[in-house]
Design an enzyme around this catalytic site. Structure first.
Site, mmCIF file in Angstrom:
data_model
loop_
_atom_site.group_PDB
_atom_site.id
_atom_site.type_symbol
_atom_site.label_atom_id
_atom_site.label_comp_id
_atom_site.label_asym_id
_atom_site.label_seq_id
_atom_site.Cartn_x
_atom_site.Cartn_y
_atom_site.Cartn_z
ATOM 1 N N THR A 94 1.074 -1.370 0.077
ATOM 2 C CA THR A 94 -0.092 0.052 0.091
ATOM 3 C C THR A 94 0.723 1.325 -0.220
ATOM 4 O O THR A 94 1.701 1.140 0.663
ATOM 5 C CB THR A 94 -1.007 -0.046 1.362
ATOM 6 O OG1 THR A 94 -1.664 1.081 1.067
ATOM 7 C CG2 THR A 94 -0.286 -0.056 2.604
ATOM 8 N N HIS B 283 3.072 -11.623 14.215
ATOM 9 C CA HIS B 283 3.969 -12.225 14.806
ATOM 10 C C HIS B 283 4.020 -13.619 15.043
ATOM 11 O O HIS B 283 5.083 -14.559 15.636
ATOM 12 C CB HIS B 283 4.382 -11.217 15.932
ATOM 13 C CG HIS B 283 5.907 -11.346 16.607
ATOM 14 N ND1 HIS B 283 6.717 -11.978 16.281
ATOM 15 C CD2 HIS B 283 6.332 -10.367 17.585
ATOM 16 C CE1 HIS B 283 7.738 -11.835 16.680
ATOM 17 N NE2 HIS B 283 7.720 -10.827 17.510
#
Length: 406
Positions: free
Chosen positions: A325, A377
């Site tokens: 983006t 994560h």
């Protein structure tokens, strides 16, 4: 014999649509295959064509209302085109009457602006304007039409600011609130963003890239590139190429957590965030690793064009292994993008700003860009995330490496 206008099946997971705009009104003639009604889903907008040549006899769903897949939203009766006039007919390329009238109207009134013909006192209301009127609870007579030939445009509705006295404002005139229902696309975006925050362990790491070399590279080959391919060489193709290089080196970031399994992919379907007519969309560049710079630029340009017209297909928005983006096109200096589930990473590009930096022990002014990687994560460790972003930095700062694959 009446012919039903039904909501077609538009995707396995989609059961309901939003009536965006009727391109023709009750009683008007429509050619077969001409667009009759615009429907919105939580992923895209599409038009429903007329199944026959005929007259629209009933409109059962108004602009702004919901309808289920398979539901009847209107009826048509077979009929021949009225002799000597195409007025009221609807066509994806513009009706004949609209094309004819454009000869005597300003050039800004294109054939596609034929409008629905609804309104007050003969005002012709454009489909986008009609949808906004319904959302705001206004009629065409409430808004001043400024379009060519007296047409009521979307911009007219957006700029309309009635002065409303409200007891909640202690009698102060000129203060008001506009209550506008969220579009299906906006609702879906909201749901996915909240879901990503709640269901993933998101973390963001940052770096900065000296854009001087890639800017010089573009300048050197821009004219040749445009002459050969008919499109400008932008920054996005460099970042797509650099991203593929980095994903190849750190495959965890291209992986997906599926139940208790990690799914690694040997292909790269890169989503590119594009501002569309009704919000941000992320069409997918399939097998981006097989495409040249020119093919990437042409694909993105085509997506951008169709996104503005709300013509991105549902299949083009589904899937994707990683997303890029670019908030820099809107002036963003730094941000933390949100991962698009079930992907494990998203790269955020930002504005290029001349800043003082240290190079070989000296302070110099360089065109710098901050980049951000948000990652899940649960799938990606910090070491891999930081190394991934550093790899992108190295490749973009030395664009020849993309060609040498080193």
């Amino acid at each position: 014999m009446a012919v039903e206008l039904k909501v077609p099946a538009v995707g396995e997971s989609i059961t309901e649509v939003h009536i965006g705009a009727w391109h023709a009104e009750k009683g008007s003639y429509v050619d077969a295959d001409a667009n009759v009604v615009e429907l919105e889903t939580d992923k895209a907008t599409f038009d429903v064509p007329a199944p026959i040549n005929g007259i629209i006899t009933e409109i059962l769903k108004k602009v702004g209302e919901q309808a289920s897949v398979g539901e009847v939203i209107g009826y048509m009766e077979p009929a021949e085109k009225p002799a000597g006039s195409d007025e009221g007919s609807s066509d994806s390329g513009g009706s004949k009457s609209a094309q004819t009238s454009s000869k005597s109207e300003p050039a800004a009134a294109s054939a596609s602006d034929s409008g629905s013909g609804n309104g007050n006192g003969g005002t012709r209301v454009m489909p986008a304007a009609e949808r906004l009127l319904a959302e705001k609870g206004l009629s065409a007579g409430d808004v001043k039409a400024t379009g060519p030939g007296g047409r009521l445009l979307k911009e007219d509705v957006l700029s309309h600011r009635p002065a409303v006295a409200d007891s909640s404002t202690n009698g102060q005139a000129g203060r008001h609130e506009d209550i506008v229902p969220m579009s299906p696309i906006r609702q879906r975006i909201a749901e996915r963003l909240v879901s990503a925050q709640h269901n993933a362990a998101l973390l963001t790491t940052f770096n900065e890239i000296d854009m001087a070399n890639v800017m010089a590279f573009r300048k050197q080959y821009q004219d040749t590139f445009v002459k050969k391919y008919g499109i400008k060489l932008g920054f996005m193709s460099f970042f797509v190429k650099a991203t593929i290089d980095a994903l190849n080196a750190f495959p965890q970031i291209n992986a997906e957590l599926r139940d208790k399994n990690l799914v690694y992919r040997n292909y790269y379907d890169i989503g590119v965030a594009i501002g569309g007519g009704k919000g941000l969309v992320v069409p997918i560049i399939r097998n981006a690793e097989r495409l040249s710079f020119a093919e990437i630029e042409l694909t993105i340009a085509e997506f951008a064009k169709r996104a503005q017209a709300n013509k991105i297909g549902l299949d083009e928005l589904q899937g994707g292994t990683f997303t890029i983006t670019n908030g820099g096109v809107y002036g963003s200096l730094l941000s933390t993008p949100i991962v698009n589930p079930p992907q494990s990473g998203v790269l955020g590009m930002h504005g290029i700003v001349d800043r003082p930096v240290a190079v070989n022990g000296e302070v110099v002014i360089r065109p710098m860009m901050y980049v951000a990687l948000t990652y899940d994560h649960r799938v990606v460790d910090g070491k891999e995330a930081v190394s991934f972003l550093r790899r992108i930095k190295e490749v973009v700062e030395d664009p020849a490496r993309m060609l040498m694959e080193v």
